[in-house]
Write a protein that holds these residues in place. Sequence first.
Motif, PDB file in Angstrom:
ATOM      1  N   GLY A  80    -168.699 -37.619  -7.817  1.00 48.48           N
ATOM      2  CA  GLY A  80    -169.882 -36.988  -8.411  1.00 48.48           C
ATOM      3  C   GLY A  80    -170.583 -36.148  -7.367  1.00 48.48           C
ATOM      4  O   GLY A  80    -171.793 -35.962  -7.407  1.00 48.48           O
ATOM      5  N   ARG A  81    -169.779 -35.666  -6.419  1.00 49.48           N
ATOM      6  CA  ARG A  81    -170.295 -34.911  -5.260  1.00 49.48           C
ATOM      7  C   ARG A  81    -171.338 -35.714  -4.496  1.00 49.48           C
ATOM      8  O   ARG A  81    -172.213 -35.156  -3.847  1.00 49.48           O
ATOM      9  CB  ARG A  81    -170.821 -33.551  -5.695  1.00 49.48           C
ATOM     10  N   MET A  82    -171.273 -37.019  -4.609  1.00 54.46           N
ATOM     11  CA  MET A  82    -172.102 -37.998  -3.888  1.00 54.46           C
ATOM     12  C   MET A  82    -173.577 -37.952  -4.251  1.00 54.46           C
ATOM     13  O   MET A  82    -174.350 -38.759  -3.779  1.00 54.46           O
ATOM     14  CB  MET A  82    -171.935 -37.866  -2.368  1.00 54.46           C
ATOM     15  N   ARG A 131    -165.289 -40.173   7.130  1.00 52.59           N
ATOM     16  CA  ARG A 131    -165.355 -40.343   5.672  1.00 52.59           C
ATOM     17  C   ARG A 131    -163.963 -40.203   5.052  1.00 52.59           C
ATOM     18  O   ARG A 131    -163.649 -40.856   4.074  1.00 52.59           O
ATOM     19  CB  ARG A 131    -166.337 -39.331   5.055  1.00 52.59           C
ATOM     20  N   TYR A 158    -162.602 -35.186 -12.154  1.00 52.44           N
ATOM     21  CA  TYR A 158    -163.011 -33.803 -11.865  1.00 52.44           C
ATOM     22  C   TYR A 158    -163.720 -33.722 -10.510  1.00 52.44           C
ATOM     23  O   TYR A 158    -163.402 -32.884  -9.675  1.00 52.44           O
ATOM     24  CB  TYR A 158    -163.937 -33.349 -12.982  1.00 52.44           C
ATOM     25  N   GLU A 215    -162.373 -43.514   5.412  1.00 52.85           N
ATOM     26  CA  GLU A 215    -163.017 -44.399   4.423  1.00 52.85           C
ATOM     27  C   GLU A 215    -162.421 -44.162   3.029  1.00 52.85           C
ATOM     28  O   GLU A 215    -162.082 -45.104   2.311  1.00 52.85           O
ATOM     29  CB  GLU A 215    -164.498 -44.006   4.419  1.00 52.85           C
ATOM     30  N   ASN A 216    -162.248 -42.893   2.684  1.00 55.70           N
ATOM     31  CA  ASN A 216    -161.778 -42.535   1.342  1.00 55.70           C
ATOM     32  C   ASN A 216    -160.302 -42.883   1.128  1.00 55.70           C
ATOM     33  O   ASN A 216    -159.846 -42.972  -0.010  1.00 55.70           O
ATOM     34  CB  ASN A 216    -161.991 -41.040   1.079  1.00 55.70           C
ATOM     35  N   LYS A 229    -163.047 -34.916  -1.874  1.00 56.13           N
ATOM     36  CA  LYS A 229    -163.049 -33.925  -0.791  1.00 56.13           C
ATOM     37  C   LYS A 229    -164.039 -34.357   0.284  1.00 56.13           C
ATOM     38  O   LYS A 229    -165.143 -34.827  -0.016  1.00 56.13           O
ATOM     39  CB  LYS A 229    -163.444 -32.563  -1.381  1.00 56.13           C
ATOM     40  N   THR A 230    -163.631 -34.270   1.547  1.00 57.23           N
ATOM     41  CA  THR A 230    -164.583 -34.432   2.635  1.00 57.23           C
ATOM     42  C   THR A 230    -164.172 -33.558   3.808  1.00 57.23           C
ATOM     43  O   THR A 230    -162.991 -33.287   4.000  1.00 57.23           O
ATOM     44  CB  THR A 230    -164.734 -35.901   3.090  1.00 57.23           C
ATOM     45  N   THR A 231    -165.168 -33.152   4.577  1.00 56.59           N
ATOM     46  CA  THR A 231    -164.893 -32.363   5.780  1.00 56.59           C
ATOM     47  C   THR A 231    -165.085 -33.227   7.025  1.00 56.59           C
ATOM     48  O   THR A 231    -165.039 -32.735   8.142  1.00 56.59           O
ATOM     49  CB  THR A 231    -165.865 -31.163   5.871  1.00 56.59           C
TER      50      THR A 231
HETATM   51  N1  LIG Z   1    -165.420 -30.257  -9.112  1.00 55.57           N
HETATM   52  C1  LIG Z   1    -164.992 -29.000  -9.194  1.00 55.57           C
HETATM   53  O1  LIG Z   1    -165.646 -28.100  -9.719  1.00 55.57           O
HETATM   54  C2  LIG Z   1    -163.671 -28.645  -8.625  1.00 55.57           C
HETATM   55  C3  LIG Z   1    -163.002 -27.552  -9.130  1.00 55.57           C
HETATM   56  C4  LIG Z   1    -161.758 -27.243  -8.557  1.00 55.57           C
HETATM   57  C5  LIG Z   1    -161.284 -28.005  -7.521  1.00 55.57           C
HETATM   58  N2  LIG Z   1    -161.988 -29.079  -7.055  1.00 55.57           N
HETATM   59  C6  LIG Z   1    -161.479 -29.856  -5.967  1.00 55.57           C
HETATM   60  O2  LIG Z   1    -161.561 -31.251  -6.248  1.00 55.57           O
HETATM   61  C7  LIG Z   1    -161.925 -31.967  -5.060  1.00 55.57           C
HETATM   62  C8  LIG Z   1    -163.166 -32.830  -5.280  1.00 55.57           C
HETATM   63  O3  LIG Z   1    -164.221 -32.104  -5.874  1.00 55.57           O
HETATM   64  P1  LIG Z   1    -165.760 -31.997  -5.381  1.00 55.57           P
HETATM   65  O4  LIG Z   1    -165.861 -31.592  -3.965  1.00 55.57           O
HETATM   66  O5  LIG Z   1    -166.428 -31.171  -6.392  1.00 55.57           O
HETATM   67  O6  LIG Z   1    -166.354 -33.443  -5.562  1.00 55.57           O
HETATM   68  P2  LIG Z   1    -166.272 -34.877  -4.823  1.00 55.57           P
HETATM   69  O7  LIG Z   1    -164.975 -35.085  -4.123  1.00 55.57           O
HETATM   70  O8  LIG Z   1    -166.703 -35.807  -5.896  1.00 55.57           O
HETATM   71  O9  LIG Z   1    -167.456 -34.863  -3.772  1.00 55.57           O
HETATM   72  C9  LIG Z   1    -167.383 -34.247  -2.528  1.00 55.57           C
HETATM   73  C10 LIG Z   1    -168.717 -34.510  -1.796  1.00 55.57           C
HETATM   74  O10 LIG Z   1    -168.823 -35.877  -1.428  1.00 55.57           O
HETATM   75  C11 LIG Z   1    -169.014 -35.981  -0.022  1.00 55.57           C
HETATM   76  N3  LIG Z   1    -168.234 -37.128   0.445  1.00 55.57           N
HETATM   77  C12 LIG Z   1    -166.879 -37.258   0.465  1.00 55.57           C
HETATM   78  N4  LIG Z   1    -166.513 -38.479   0.895  1.00 55.57           N
HETATM   79  C13 LIG Z   1    -167.671 -39.143   1.166  1.00 55.57           C
HETATM   80  C14 LIG Z   1    -167.964 -40.448   1.659  1.00 55.57           C
HETATM   81  N5  LIG Z   1    -167.012 -41.333   1.927  1.00 55.57           N
HETATM   82  N6  LIG Z   1    -169.259 -40.793   1.833  1.00 55.57           N
HETATM   83  C15 LIG Z   1    -170.267 -39.898   1.549  1.00 55.57           C
HETATM   84  N7  LIG Z   1    -170.044 -38.658   1.083  1.00 55.57           N
HETATM   85  C16 LIG Z   1    -168.758 -38.278   0.886  1.00 55.57           C
HETATM   86  C17 LIG Z   1    -168.534 -34.660   0.572  1.00 55.57           C
HETATM   87  O11 LIG Z   1    -169.290 -34.331   1.714  1.00 55.57           O
HETATM   88  P3  LIG Z   1    -168.595 -34.190   3.178  1.00 55.57           P
HETATM   89  O12 LIG Z   1    -167.526 -33.134   3.057  1.00 55.57           O
HETATM   90  O13 LIG Z   1    -169.729 -33.786   4.051  1.00 55.57           O
HETATM   91  O14 LIG Z   1    -168.039 -35.549   3.499  1.00 55.57           O
HETATM   92  C18 LIG Z   1    -168.843 -33.674  -0.549  1.00 55.57           C
HETATM   93  O15 LIG Z   1    -170.206 -33.269  -0.473  1.00 55.57           O
HETATM   94  C19 LIG Z   1    -162.132 -30.929  -3.974  1.00 55.57           C
HETATM   95  O16 LIG Z   1    -160.956 -30.902  -3.195  1.00 55.57           O
HETATM   96  C20 LIG Z   1    -162.344 -29.639  -4.754  1.00 55.57           C
HETATM   97  O17 LIG Z   1    -161.933 -28.494  -4.024  1.00 55.57           O
HETATM   98  C21 LIG Z   1    -163.176 -29.406  -7.607  1.00 55.57           C
END
Ligand SMILES: NC(=O)c1ccc[n+]([C@@H]2O[C@H](COP(=O)([O-])OP(=O)(O)OC[C@H]3O[C@@H](n4cnc5c(N)ncnc54)[C@H](OP(=O)(O)O)[C@@H]3O)[C@@H](O)[C@H]2O)c1
Length: 110
Positions: free
Chosen positions: A12-14, A58, A8, A61-62, A52-54
């Motif tokens: 864990g949103r880091m 990173r 999901y 890395e991912n 997800k990252t912007t």
């Molecule tokens: N979880 C939900 O509720 C949900 C619902 C629908 C769709 N999605 C989609 O699923 C995908 C992932 O979900 P998510 O954004 O909730 O959670 P995630 O991918 O677990 O976490 C994203 C967070 O981690 C950071 N991050 C990413 N790579 C990193 C790295 N190598 N080192 C340190 N920080 C890192 C990002 O910051 P930076 O961008 O600054 O790197 C962002 O704050 C997204 O595409 C999202 O749109 C999620």
Amino acid sequence: MFFFLQAYAPLGRMKVVADNPVVTSIAESLGRTPAQIVLRWGIQQGQSVLPKTTNESRLKENIDLFGWSIPDELCDKFSKIEQVKRIRNESLVDSQSIYKTIDELWDGEI
Ligand SMILES: NC(=O)c1ccc[n+]([C@@H]2O[C@H](COP(=O)([O-])OP(=O)(O)OC[C@H]3O[C@@H](n4cnc5c(N)ncnc54)[C@H](OP(=O)(O)O)[C@@H]3O)[C@@H](O)[C@H]2O)c1
């Protein structure tokens, strides 16, 4: 028929990941980042991970998750990290809702 588990929020949103001592110690011992360890662990469990990252570095890395692996004994250590439900959907619980308590909503798994 095949079913694939999709994480999901695989990082864990880091918030928790970066501070978890098990994750950081595995990352240190393998010369990887905590994010890579968490993503690679998911892949080794047979999950698909979609972080997800912007940020371009990173993102690289991912993506760099193949051609190396977490050894079984470290994977076991990772798998023993205490699990918690971070998203409890408490807003669905109400005296007017079909879920009157948080236990009802989660079938006692909270
Ligand atoms: N979880 C939900 O509720 C949900 C619902 C629908 C769709 N999605 C989609 O699923 C995908 C992932 O979900 P998510 O954004 O909730 O959670 P995630 O991918 O677990 O976490 C994203 C967070 O981690 C950071 N991050 C990413 N790579 C990193 C790295 N190598 N080192 C340190 N920080 C890192 C990002 O910051 P930076 O961008 O600054 O790197 C962002 O704050 C997204 O595409 C999202 O749109 C999620």
